[in-house]
Design a protein around this motif. Structure first.
Motif, PDB file in Angstrom:
ATOM      1  N   ALA A  91       0.830  -1.204   0.000  1.00 22.79           N
ATOM      2  CA  ALA A  91       0.000   0.000   0.000  1.00 22.79           C
ATOM      3  C   ALA A  91       0.865   1.256   0.000  1.00 22.79           C
ATOM      4  N   LEU A  92       1.945   1.233   0.766  1.00 29.05           N
ATOM      5  CA  LEU A  92       2.852   2.383   0.790  1.00 29.05           C
ATOM      6  C   LEU A  92       3.505   2.596  -0.566  1.00 29.05           C
ATOM      7  N   VAL A  93       4.036   1.537  -1.140  1.00 29.12           N
ATOM      8  CA  VAL A  93       4.721   1.646  -2.420  1.00 29.12           C
ATOM      9  C   VAL A  93       3.746   2.042  -3.527  1.00 29.12           C
ATOM     10  N   SER A  94       2.500   1.547  -3.429  1.00 32.02           N
ATOM     11  CA  SER A  94       1.502   1.841  -4.456  1.00 32.02           C
ATOM     12  C   SER A  94       1.172   3.326  -4.526  1.00 32.02           C
ATOM     13  N   GLN A  95       1.386   4.061  -3.443  1.00 32.42           N
ATOM     14  CA  GLN A  95       1.145   5.496  -3.469  1.00 32.42           C
ATOM     15  C   GLN A  95       2.087   6.206  -4.435  1.00 32.42           C
ATOM     16  N   ALA A  96       3.287   5.664  -4.573  1.00 28.82           N
ATOM     17  CA  ALA A  96       4.283   6.312  -5.439  1.00 28.82           C
ATOM     18  C   ALA A  96       4.339   5.685  -6.823  1.00 28.82           C
ATOM     19  N   PHE A  97       4.242   4.365  -6.886  1.00 27.59           N
ATOM     20  CA  PHE A  97       4.378   3.647  -8.158  1.00 27.59           C
ATOM     21  C   PHE A  97       2.983   3.331  -8.688  1.00 27.59           C
ATOM     22  N   THR A  98       2.295   4.351  -9.161  1.00 25.66           N
ATOM     23  CA  THR A  98       0.903   4.224  -9.579  1.00 25.66           C
ATOM     24  C   THR A  98       0.795   3.882 -11.068  1.00 25.66           C
ATOM     25  N   PRO A  99      -0.377   3.388 -11.518  1.00 28.28           N
ATOM     26  CA  PRO A  99      -0.585   3.177 -12.954  1.00 28.28           C
ATOM     27  C   PRO A  99      -0.368   4.458 -13.759  1.00 28.28           C
ATOM     28  N   ARG A 100      -0.717   5.590 -13.173  1.00 22.73           N
ATOM     29  CA  ARG A 100      -0.512   6.861 -13.866  1.00 22.73           C
ATOM     30  C   ARG A 100       0.975   7.143 -14.070  1.00 22.73           C
ATOM     31  N   VAL A 101       1.787   6.815 -13.052  1.00 17.82           N
ATOM     32  CA  VAL A 101       3.241   6.992 -13.181  1.00 17.82           C
ATOM     33  C   VAL A 101       3.765   6.128 -14.318  1.00 17.82           C
ATOM     34  N   VAL A 102       3.314   4.869 -14.382  1.00 21.36           N
ATOM     35  CA  VAL A 102       3.784   3.953 -15.420  1.00 21.36           C
ATOM     36  C   VAL A 102       3.381   4.456 -16.800  1.00 21.36           C
ATOM     37  N   GLN A 103       2.117   4.816 -16.981  1.00 24.12           N
ATOM     38  CA  GLN A 103       1.670   5.297 -18.281  1.00 24.12           C
ATOM     39  C   GLN A 103       2.374   6.586 -18.682  1.00 24.12           C
ATOM     40  N   GLY A 104       2.722   7.382 -17.688  1.00 25.50           N
ATOM     41  CA  GLY A 104       3.433   8.623 -17.979  1.00 25.50           C
ATOM     42  C   GLY A 104       4.833   8.413 -18.514  1.00 25.50           C
ATOM     43  N   LEU A 105       5.350   7.188 -18.396  1.00 24.94           N
ATOM     44  CA  LEU A 105       6.691   6.878 -18.897  1.00 24.94           C
ATOM     45  C   LEU A 105       6.705   6.611 -20.397  1.00 24.94           C
ATOM     46  N   ALA A 106       5.540   6.453 -21.015  1.00 21.63           N
ATOM     47  CA  ALA A 106       5.476   6.043 -22.428  1.00 21.63           C
ATOM     48  C   ALA A 106       6.288   6.950 -23.357  1.00 21.63           C
ATOM     49  N   PRO A 107       6.149   8.288 -23.273  1.00 20.08           N
ATOM     50  CA  PRO A 107       6.946   9.130 -24.183  1.00 20.08           C
ATOM     51  C   PRO A 107       8.450   8.943 -23.996  1.00 20.08           C
ATOM     52  N   ARG A 108       8.878   8.795 -22.754  1.00 17.80           N
ATOM     53  CA  ARG A 108      10.314   8.610 -22.511  1.00 17.80           C
ATOM     54  C   ARG A 108      10.787   7.252 -23.029  1.00 17.80           C
ATOM     55  N   ILE A 109       9.969   6.215 -22.863  1.00 19.93           N
ATOM     56  CA  ILE A 109      10.325   4.896 -23.377  1.00 19.93           C
ATOM     57  C   ILE A 109      10.455   4.945 -24.898  1.00 19.93           C
TER      58      ILE A 109
END
Length: 402
Positions: A91-109
């Motif tokens: 639960a703690l880690v999920s606050q930072a590593f959210t689905p939104r964070v992952v999807q936001g990486l798409a342009p950089r990837i």
């Protein structure tokens, strides 16, 4: 898809699907006397074990060899924890590593894939692992954590040592594991020290990176301790790096191995996500997961005593005809595809969305950049030790540009 003739001798990666299929023939649950473990091989029982953490614990510390430096990583690695500790840390880690964070990486990837492929733009042959599959996820994770570019190579070196499997036999016993842990201890110690220093720097100078967000995460007034963050970073190195490296290499090999796959995906690019799921079913990078029996239990008609080690076999379960139609066929149109490669239940792989995103972007860009990507000779392909991970280590490919 139809399997095409291999250009060289049959190699280990090609043997894995048939090997897992044969394992299932021994029955859904069996005792492997040489290793002293129970193997669970059918889909229903594997899913049942993974869905019952009270009976089948992920904490193997009482059964596995220990090593002081390695133990420092356990504090934040919730893969090896049971509720309620697992629930609190996730639960703690999920606050930072959210689905939104992952999807936001798409342009950089996408930018990184373009940059890495630009580096081999003048070559008709290159090693796909060295050029793309290995550096891409490492750079993504390092940048996500706020690690300076000049230090990304450290993550590559650590991952190479931790997941090389060079000191393990194909069916390692406890003595093999003890030797391997001792051998990698200096690397663990170096990584632990570096990540702790990075965390303390971010505590003093917060940024907008994942490390700073992990430090700030809070549930019911509780925050992550520094050593717990180190453990999660180690977990990210696995879930966010080696899984993607393996998936990309396994996909290119499998698309090449089965004639017509690449052409079908180029004709209908929307099939690519389904194809990625089929590669995951066909060649799970980590085909076995260990669990400790907490109380006497009957599984598959067998009585398992407490403190018994159970290995659930995802590779075999992914070939169960009771769950999959024509499981021995590699089918990029398979849907639904409820494979267990990323696990099941509370321990479903935390890095799965990132691995899928990176694979989708990288494989799509390979198709856009090149008219074909082929493996000219399987004699030149080298493989990881399947006791550590099912993946290629070196994958020379030949490309044709439009």
């Amino acid at each position: 898809m139809t399997s095409k003739q291999l250009k060289g001798p049959v190699v280990l990666l090609e043997d894995m699907p048939d090997r897992w299929q044969r394992l299932r023939q021994a029955g859904p649950v069996r005792y492997e006397e040489s290793q002293g473990v129970w193997q669970v091989l059918d889909y229903a029982n594997v899913a049942a074990v993974l869905a019952d953490p009270a009976t089948y614990s992920s904490d193997l510390s009482s059964l596995a060899p220990t090593q002081e430096d390695f133990e420092t990583f356990r504090q934040g690695n919730f893969v090896g924890m049971d509720p309620p500790e697992h629930r609190r840390l996730r639960a703690l880690v999920s606050q930072a590593f959210t689905p939104r964070v992952v999807q936001g990486l798409a342009p950089r990837i996408e930018a990184l894939c373009a940059q890495l492929l630009d580096a081999v733009a003048d070559r008709d042959r290159f090693d796909l692992v060295d050029a793309l599959a290995y550096p891409l996820p490492i750079i993504v994770i390092a940048e996500l954590l706020g690690v300076p570019p000049e230090e990304h190579r450290l993550f590559q070196e650590w991952a190479s040592v931790l997941f090389g499997g060079d000191l393990l036999g194909e069916s390692p016993d406890m003595a093999d594991l003890e030797r391997a842990l001792e051998a990698i201890a200096p690397t663990i110690r170096e990584m632990n020290g570096y990540v702790l220093g990075h965390i303390r720097n971010r505590r003093a100078h917060p940024g907008d990176d994942l490390t700073s967000q992990l430090i700030a995460a809070e549930v019911d007034g509780v925050r992550l301790e520094d050593q717990q963050i180190v453990g999660f970073v180690a977990l990210l190195l696995v879930a966010g790096h080696v899984t993607t490296t393996a998936l990309l290499g396994n996909a290119v090999v499998t698309f090449d191995r089965y004639s017509g796959t690449d052409a079908a995906l180029r004709a209908d690019p929307d099939r690519l996500p389904l194809a990625i799921e089929e590669v995951l079913r066909w060649l799970p990078p980590f085909p076995e997961l260990g669990r400790r029996v907490t109380r006497p239990v009957v599984l598959g008609g067998h009585e398992l005593p407490a403190d018994t080690l159970v290995m659930v076999h995802l590779g075999a379960a992914n070939r169960d005809p009771a769950r999959f139609e024509a499981p021995e066929v590699f089918d990029v149109t398979r849907h639904p595809n409820p494979h267990l490669t990323f696990g099941h239940g509370i321990h479903f792989c935390f890095g799965a969305p990132l691995a899928r995103l990176e694979a989708r972007i990288a494989l799509r860009m390979l198709q856009e950049r090149f008219r074909s990507v082929a493996v000219p000779s399987y004699e030149d392909v080298t493989y990881q030790n399947p006791a550590a991970i099912v993946a290629v280590r070196q994958l020379p490919v030949e490309v044709v540009r439009p």
